[in-house]
Design a protein around this motif. Structure first.
Motif, PDB file in Angstrom:
ATOM      1  N   ALA A   1     -57.896 -26.649  -7.855  1.00 28.35           N
ATOM      2  CA  ALA A   1     -58.081 -28.100  -7.866  1.00 28.35           C
ATOM      3  C   ALA A   1     -56.842 -28.829  -7.351  1.00 28.35           C
ATOM      4  N   ALA A   2     -55.672 -28.246  -7.592  1.00 29.77           N
ATOM      5  CA  ALA A   2     -54.416 -28.850  -7.132  1.00 29.77           C
ATOM      6  C   ALA A   2     -54.047 -28.415  -5.723  1.00 29.77           C
TER       7      ALA A   2
ATOM      8  N   ILE B   1     -47.106 -31.531  -8.878  1.00 26.74           N
ATOM      9  CA  ILE B   1     -47.295 -32.574  -9.892  1.00 26.74           C
ATOM     10  C   ILE B   1     -48.755 -32.612 -10.342  1.00 26.74           C
ATOM     11  N   MET B   2     -49.668 -32.531  -9.387  1.00 33.96           N
ATOM     12  CA  MET B   2     -51.090 -32.552  -9.713  1.00 33.96           C
ATOM     13  C   MET B   2     -51.465 -31.385 -10.621  1.00 33.96           C
ATOM     14  N   ARG B   3     -50.918 -30.220 -10.342  1.00 32.60           N
ATOM     15  CA  ARG B   3     -51.218 -29.039 -11.162  1.00 32.60           C
ATOM     16  C   ARG B   3     -50.777 -29.261 -12.604  1.00 32.60           C
ATOM     17  N   ASP B   4     -49.573 -29.794 -12.799  1.00 33.13           N
ATOM     18  CA  ASP B   4     -49.076 -30.043 -14.159  1.00 33.13           C
ATOM     19  C   ASP B   4     -49.883 -31.133 -14.854  1.00 33.13           C
ATOM     20  N   LEU B   5     -50.266 -32.164 -14.101  1.00 37.37           N
ATOM     21  CA  LEU B   5     -51.037 -33.244 -14.686  1.00 37.37           C
ATOM     22  C   LEU B   5     -52.416 -32.767 -15.127  1.00 37.37           C
TER      23      LEU B   5
ATOM     24  N   GLU C   1     -53.234 -29.705 -15.950  1.00 38.61           N
ATOM     25  CA  GLU C   1     -53.091 -28.825 -17.116  1.00 38.61           C
ATOM     26  C   GLU C   1     -52.826 -29.632 -18.382  1.00 38.61           C
ATOM     27  N   ALA C   2     -51.978 -30.647 -18.275  1.00 35.80           N
ATOM     28  CA  ALA C   2     -51.705 -31.475 -19.449  1.00 35.80           C
ATOM     29  C   ALA C   2     -52.980 -32.141 -19.946  1.00 35.80           C
ATOM     30  N   THR C   3     -53.806 -32.632 -19.030  1.00 37.13           N
ATOM     31  CA  THR C   3     -55.070 -33.260 -19.413  1.00 37.13           C
ATOM     32  C   THR C   3     -55.998 -32.251 -20.075  1.00 37.13           C
ATOM     33  N   ALA C   4     -56.072 -31.071 -19.502  1.00 35.63           N
ATOM     34  CA  ALA C   4     -56.923 -30.029 -20.084  1.00 35.63           C
ATOM     35  C   ALA C   4     -56.462 -29.674 -21.497  1.00 35.63           C
ATOM     36  N   ARG C   5     -55.166 -29.607 -21.700  1.00 31.99           N
ATOM     37  CA  ARG C   5     -54.642 -29.276 -23.030  1.00 31.99           C
ATOM     38  C   ARG C   5     -54.979 -30.372 -24.048  1.00 31.99           C
ATOM     39  N   VAL C   6     -54.899 -31.639 -23.630  1.00 33.30           N
ATOM     40  CA  VAL C   6     -55.266 -32.737 -24.529  1.00 33.30           C
ATOM     41  C   VAL C   6     -56.737 -32.629 -24.914  1.00 33.30           C
ATOM     42  N   ILE C   7     -57.593 -32.327 -23.950  1.00 36.69           N
ATOM     43  CA  ILE C   7     -59.031 -32.201 -24.222  1.00 36.69           C
ATOM     44  C   ILE C   7     -59.291 -31.116 -25.259  1.00 36.69           C
ATOM     45  N   VAL C   8     -58.644 -29.959 -25.089  1.00 35.98           N
ATOM     46  CA  VAL C   8     -58.866 -28.856 -26.021  1.00 35.98           C
ATOM     47  C   VAL C   8     -58.213 -29.144 -27.370  1.00 35.98           C
ATOM     48  N   ARG C   9     -56.981 -29.643 -27.349  1.00 38.37           N
ATOM     49  CA  ARG C   9     -56.234 -29.869 -28.595  1.00 38.37           C
ATOM     50  C   ARG C   9     -56.971 -30.843 -29.512  1.00 38.37           C
ATOM     51  N   HIS C  10     -57.583 -31.877 -28.925  1.00 45.10           N
ATOM     52  CA  HIS C  10     -58.254 -32.905 -29.726  1.00 45.10           C
ATOM     53  C   HIS C  10     -59.774 -32.752 -29.713  1.00 45.10           C
ATOM     54  N   ASP C  11     -60.260 -31.651 -29.151  1.00 42.93           N
ATOM     55  CA  ASP C  11     -61.694 -31.371 -29.111  1.00 42.93           C
ATOM     56  C   ASP C  11     -62.472 -32.588 -28.596  1.00 42.93           C
ATOM     57  N   VAL C  12     -62.028 -33.093 -27.436  1.00 39.90           N
ATOM     58  CA  VAL C  12     -62.659 -34.262 -26.832  1.00 39.90           C
ATOM     59  C   VAL C  12     -64.100 -33.928 -26.464  1.00 39.90           C
ATOM     60  N   THR C  13     -65.026 -34.776 -26.904  1.00 39.08           N
ATOM     61  CA  THR C  13     -66.434 -34.533 -26.617  1.00 39.08           C
ATOM     62  C   THR C  13     -66.783 -35.003 -25.203  1.00 39.08           C
ATOM     63  N   GLU C  14     -67.946 -34.576 -24.746  1.00 41.24           N
ATOM     64  CA  GLU C  14     -68.396 -35.004 -23.421  1.00 41.24           C
ATOM     65  C   GLU C  14     -68.544 -36.518 -23.356  1.00 41.24           C
ATOM     66  N   SER C  15     -69.087 -37.132 -24.424  1.00 39.44           N
ATOM     67  CA  SER C  15     -69.259 -38.587 -24.444  1.00 39.44           C
ATOM     68  C   SER C  15     -67.909 -39.295 -24.431  1.00 39.44           C
TER      69      SER C  15
END
Length: 297
Positions: free
Chosen positions: A18-19, A33-37, A39-53
């Motif tokens: 993707a990067a 920079i895009m690669r790190d950004l 990954e950081a977003t993906a980690r936030v999604i998993v860490r906080h169990d962000v739902t699809e909605s």
């Protein structure tokens, strides 16, 4: 789900592709920079169990908030973070002293009238409020007057509106905006009508976000400055009025130690004496403005 999911081979491969890391084209710095950004977003999604909605709700918020990005960025502290980061880099390089930098904000307009003289008037529209008189000197690190300096000044009117951004459309172009050419003594003086702090647009994207995180969207009364001069580092700063109720609770984090003068108020006028200290430029790039997009009219 464990955050280690982001470290799995399929996810690493997705983020690399993707990067653009699997190809030779493109800008290498941007790709890193895009690669790190991502990954950081993906980690936030998993860490906080962000739902699809929740995910698509955030996407919609970003789509809807495009017109207020200039307010959201300072409101979430990122513009102030850049100031702190640049301060830290300066300290690491042995560069210290001078008037503190602070946020520019989104409301500068290029091309304000260039004027000279010991008594410059910023306010050209009627404004039935206290008069403001501001004076001082621009000096270098050894106390020398800065010669050939140009001071850009801009602030709101007594309703908290800036010319060119006033929804009432009643302000004259460049009301409360001037570029002041200083003399060899580095002294400046201007008069205007006392600005009022403003709040973010009620019900707008910034207001929605501030309320969602339990914060307000108010700024204290303040005056913005750019100062540029040959041989010195361009300075972006502002003063917040120290007696404003939001002086120490600025939603945009523009308040900094040394930038909180209290106006001397007498009757229908108020005065501020404030001196600026500029650092010497290391190279010509130091003398230039950042390439941030700014309104030009």
């Amino acid at each position: 789900m464990q955050e280690s999911f982001v470290d799995s081979a399929p996810i690493r491969n997705l983020l690399d592709r993707a990067a653009g890391l699997d190809g030779d084209g493109g800008d290498a710095r941007l790709k890193a920079i895009m690669r790190d950004l991502l990954e950081a977003t993906a980690r936030v999604i998993v860490r906080h169990d962000v739902t699809e909605s929740e995910f698509w709700g955030a996407v919609k918020y970003l789509q809807d908030s495009a017109g207020e990005i200039g307010l959201i960025v300072p409101g979430i502290g990122l513009e102030h973070f850049m100031d702190l980061y640049m301060d830290a880099k300066d300290a690491e390089a042995g560069l210290a002293g001078g008037t503190p930098r602070t946020i520019e904000g989104p409301l500068y307009v290029a091309g304000a009238p260039l004027v000279e003289g010991p008594d410059v008037n910023l306010t050209v529209d009627p404004d039935d409020t206290t008069s403001l008189y501001m004076t001082g000197q621009v000096r270098g690190p050894d106390g020398e007057p800065v010669r050939n300096a140009i001071m850009h000044v801009w602030h709101a009117d007594s309703q908290g509106w800036y010319s060119h951004f006033d929804p009432t459309k009643e302000q004259t172009p460049f009301n409360n905006r001037r570029r002041i050419k200083l003399g060899d003594d580095g002294r400046y003086a201007f008069r205007s009508k006392m600005p009022k702090g403003y709040s973010v647009p009620p019900g707008g994207a910034t207001d929605v976000l501030m309320k969602a995180v339990g914060r307000h969207g108010n700024r204290p009364a303040h005056v913005h400055f750019f100062i540029e001069a040959p041989g010195y580092r361009q300075l972006t700063t502002q003063i917040n009025f120290g007696d404003d109720p939001f002086a120490h609770d600025d939603f945009a984090f523009g308040t900094r130690a040394g930038l909180l003068p209290v106006p001397m108020r007498q009757g229908d006028s108020a005065s501020i004496t404030f001196d600026f200290e500029m650092q010497r430029a290391v190279d010509q790039e130091d003398e230039k403005f950042s390439t941030r997009a700014r309104l030009e009219v």
